[in-house]
Design a protein around this motif. Structure first.
Motif, short mmCIF file in Angstrom:
data_model
loop_
_atom_site.label_atom_id
_atom_site.label_comp_id
_atom_site.label_asym_id
_atom_site.label_seq_id
_atom_site.Cartn_x
_atom_site.Cartn_y
_atom_site.Cartn_z
N LEU A 164 14.19 8.36 -8.01
CA LEU A 164 15.14 7.48 -7.77
C LEU A 164 16.45 7.08 -8.77
O LEU A 164 17.32 6.33 -8.48
CB LEU A 164 14.53 5.90 -7.68
N MET A 216 -1.22 -3.64 -2.06
CA MET A 216 0.39 -3.53 -2.60
C MET A 216 0.72 -1.94 -2.63
O MET A 216 -0.01 -1.08 -2.92
CB MET A 216 0.37 -4.18 -3.90
N ARG A 217 1.81 -1.62 -1.95
CA ARG A 217 2.36 -0.58 -1.71
C ARG A 217 2.96 0.30 -2.84
O ARG A 217 3.20 1.20 -3.02
CB ARG A 217 3.11 -0.31 -0.30
N ARG A 218 4.08 -0.65 -3.37
CA ARG A 218 4.86 -0.40 -4.42
C ARG A 218 4.61 -1.25 -5.45
O ARG A 218 4.73 -2.26 -5.56
CB ARG A 218 6.37 -0.53 -3.74
N SER A 268 4.76 10.66 6.97
CA SER A 268 3.69 9.36 6.55
C SER A 268 4.24 8.56 5.66
O SER A 268 3.85 7.32 5.58
CB SER A 268 2.60 9.87 6.28
N GLU A 269 5.12 8.84 4.63
CA GLU A 269 5.45 8.15 3.59
C GLU A 269 7.05 7.72 3.64
O GLU A 269 7.44 6.88 2.98
CB GLU A 269 5.29 8.76 2.09
N GLY A 270 7.64 8.60 4.49
CA GLY A 270 9.12 8.32 4.53
C GLY A 270 10.07 9.07 3.46
O GLY A 270 11.26 9.04 3.67
N LEU A 273 5.79 -2.52 -9.16
CA LEU A 273 6.75 -2.63 -9.85
C LEU A 273 6.67 -3.14 -11.23
O LEU A 273 5.91 -3.90 -11.39
CB LEU A 273 8.08 -3.25 -9.33
N ARG A 320 14.84 2.74 -14.78
CA ARG A 320 13.60 2.74 -15.15
C ARG A 320 13.09 1.19 -15.43
O ARG A 320 14.01 0.46 -15.67
CB ARG A 320 13.11 3.50 -16.26
N PRO A 321 11.68 0.70 -15.26
CA PRO A 321 10.74 1.63 -14.80
C PRO A 321 10.56 2.02 -13.53
O PRO A 321 11.24 1.14 -12.66
CB PRO A 321 9.42 0.54 -15.16
N TYR A 367 3.76 4.32 -6.53
CA TYR A 367 3.25 3.88 -4.88
C TYR A 367 2.00 4.29 -4.71
O TYR A 367 1.35 5.18 -5.17
CB TYR A 367 4.44 4.79 -4.19
N ALA A 372 6.76 13.53 4.13
CA ALA A 372 7.83 13.04 4.58
C ALA A 372 7.79 12.02 5.94
O ALA A 372 8.19 11.08 6.12
CB ALA A 372 9.02 14.03 4.81
#
Lengths: 450, 450
Positions: free
Chosen positions: B103, B1-3, B373-375, B5, B76-77, B81, B371
């Motif tokens: 964000l 899982m990359r993100r 590699s992770e965007g 939540l 929030r939350p 990442y 920037a």
């Protein structure tokens, strides 16, 4: 609930292709020389086969590749917001929802298509993609996708923007994109113009010519477009598909779906999944909002025209103001396009999409109200959708109806703050294009009979 | 899982107050005139009672008011990442996690405290808050909070930033904040300086004086600070509290927690909940990263000093380079502070927090790698944390250890793109402050005996 989130497992696995359901498909693009329908072979010179297939496909659902899903998952599903602060400010009985597409790393919805475009090019062995950019939204979304997919990006940026809007250029370069002011000395099209006028400020038309020439003359290089084409709108449908799931969680279904409309990609993205329902009998209004200074859908003609100013691209059947129409420099740069996506145009022509044009001072007034009531500073393009959402919410208030309104917040306005300054200091003016000028521009289009 | 939540129901309902658990509390702030511990009454002139209570509270958990929770819930939350792209680029066995605080609608973690600060002022009947801002991060976060809470915001912005960095100023104005270039003619402090030099470029110290004077001389007006103070760090602990829940979902616990450190608020925010564990026996390293051009924790002295340059604020017990220390104009403006939060300073002094200083060219090199590699384009401040996360990940690679590294991405760099340009075009230089200069600056501090 103010913010409706979906988990990673709710990320749509397929895009929705409205070509499977449209009552009438748009007539095919025509080769600019022969004026006959363009062949897939013509397109192979500058596009990967997978995207050409998507362009003409009538299959309803198209699988999103796993590698694309993995990158989508780093910023999608995006949240759907209930605009409680705005509702309160308007004292409307309407429920206003908006989809927040500005949270991705490039700040707009454009990454929804730049990522799959970079992906399909990469797996077909392409090393480099050339593209054009005006204000820089598309160029930055593609540069980001290039960095993540490991593919080089060359951007021809209209010189006046290159000089006056350095932030977007630096953003592209931060992601590794190579940015040239257009006209440039990198292409024959560019050199020809520079010979005549070394200080030429550039136009989007010239930048397109340069990018297409670059792609056509280099075997390992393709071309990419950020709006207008069918496959671009296809990729954007992930917006509307997520909205449907989120509204279901909220227990609502929209009476009205609103998107701003330049080339048509964010409008198509948010609305096509709802148009599926409309085509199948459900009641839902879809509204395209364009600037009164570039009123393609509201004052243009539905006919064949070039996609670019220079006349190098295929003829597309669309609403157009004429390919040599030069809209004034309004602040929503992403909405300054003489034509419109053929899919949106056809749907508009067939009465499935309504269109409305609004002036930019009213748009910024709405943007400020939104920023102060919801906290989010919208991109000027997205603020066109906000303006009409507000209008509809006030209409609902007058009528005492609890309408459900959904609009797409296509991007944030951090890099557009100078246009807010212009509004706040009273320097912004409205501009309505004179009907005669539009008639004149249209009268110069070639007649095309199929 | 990359993100990873969390849903709205996982939003922490309480802030964590580390004053309940610190082995040693920092000595009290002193009245600048009497040099005796400052009283709550002294503070009431410019702060609401609730915040003064939080400042001195030793209660472990402090409830977040419902109205604040409602606004928190609009952004929030925030996601945690797993930096899969960065790990791959580094070929490290370490797992790198980062918390994305960029964000929110103002693009940084500062809204975590601007919202409760505006709230407590509002419920205590205050109509207006005055504050200072340097580069504009804090001023914009407070302007946003003012718009959402319905309280007026006046910002004294260092004149050189006001003139040279219009984006942040416009952002404040878009949210309705009143922004004056400082020194201004609105206060006696400002007028005095303008009489001597009408073109004075301003300093943060002068801007603080103006904001404090404005608050002290208007009954309906209070003052607010965006870092350093205990209650500010308290509000930021929501960052670390969320991280703990998210890492639990991922099945991990950090070996190292990293934050950049200027005044100390984002570092305190991400690390204090983990320091609770450390104080209670768990092994976890906390690293504060500061710029080598402003090496407060690594080269400063732990002693009483003024919080501002002009010497108007209470004496705070902290690591300091001396209040008249003027750091060079590095691009991470948020880290140019001569002192440090008393809480962070005490924890550092007691060996619970480590500190490291890094140069800005290495920081931007890390920012670019991140920037691409992770965007995500990080704020230059946050990139200091990235730099050390990368160093630690490479160390883990050398040692062949699967370390778990967590850092706080305190903000995005959309409005800092000119500093990226400076780096990419080779114009950025490193600056290490000479030890003698620091010694000289420190030698001028008044001796204070408790």
């Amino acid at each position: 609930m103010r913010r409706i989130l979906l988990s990673e497992k709710d990320l749509p696995m397929q895009w929705y292709n409205i070509q499977a359901d449209m009552p009438k498909l748009p007539p095919p693009p025509l080769n600019p020389q022969t004026k006959k329908p363009i062949s897939a072979d013509d397109l192979k010179v500058i596009f990967p086969i997978s995207l050409i297939e998507q362009e003409i496909s009538t299959q309803r659902w198209i699988n999103i590749p796993e590698e694309v899903l993995n990158i989508y998952a780093s910023f999608r599903p995006t949240p759907l917001y209930r605009a409680i602060g705005l509702e309160k400010a308007l004292q409307t009985p309407a429920k206003i929802y908006f989809k927040h597409e500005g949270l991705g790393p490039a700040g707009s919805h454009k990454t929804n298509t730049s990522i799959p475009q970079a992906y399909y090019n990469k797996i077909e062995g392409i090393k480099r993609i050339a593209t054009e950019t005006g204000a820089g939204q598309w160029g930055s979304a593609l540069s980001l996708a290039g960095a993540l997919m490991g593919i080089e990006i060359t951007v021809y940026m209209v010189r006046v923007s290159y000089d006056q809007k350095p932030y977007r250029r630096i953003m592209m370069e931060t992601w590794g994109g190579k940015v040239y002011p257009s006209p440039s000395d990198k292409t024959e099209s560019g050199r020809r113009i520079l010979r005549e006028n070394p200080d030429h400020p550039g136009t989007l038309g010239i930048a397109i010519s340069e990018a297409v020439e670059d792609a056509a003359t280099h075997k390992d290089t393709n071309y990419a477009l950020g709006s207008v084409l069918n496959h671009v709108l296809l990729h954007q449908t992930i917006i509307g598909l997520e909205c449907k799931k989120q509204l279901e969680i909220a227990g609502d279904y929209p009476d009205i779906v609103i998107g701003c409309c330049g080339g048509g990609s964010n409008l198509g993205g948010v609305s096509f999944p709802f148009l599926y329902d409309k085509i199948h009998g459900k009641e839902v209004r879809v509204i395209a909002v364009e600037p009164s200074s570039c009123p393609t859908l509201t004052k243009g003609e539905f006919r064949y025209d070039y996609g670019d100013t220079a006349g190098l691209t295929p003829f597309l059947m669309m609403y157009t103001l004429g390919h040599d129409f030069v809209p004034p420099g309004i602040h929503a740069g992403g909405l300054r396009y003489h034509g419109d996506s053929p899919l949106v145009s056809q749907l508009c022509h067939d009465g499935l999409i309504e269109a409305v044009a609004v002036g930019q001072t009213a748009v910024f007034e709405s943007a400020i109200l939104f920023a102060r009531s919801e906290g989010i500073i919208p991109a000027p393009e997205s603020a066109h959708a906000i303006k009409v959402a507000i209008d509809e919410a006030l209409k609902a208030k007058e009528e005492g109806k609890r309408k459900v309104i959904l609009f797409n917040l296509s991007g944030i306005g951090f890099l557009d703050l100078p246009s807010y300054e212009a509004y706040l200091s009273g320097k912004l003016t409205d501009f309505e294009y004179p009907d005669e000028k539009i008639k004149e521009s249209l009268s110069q289009l070639p007649e095309i009979k199929l």
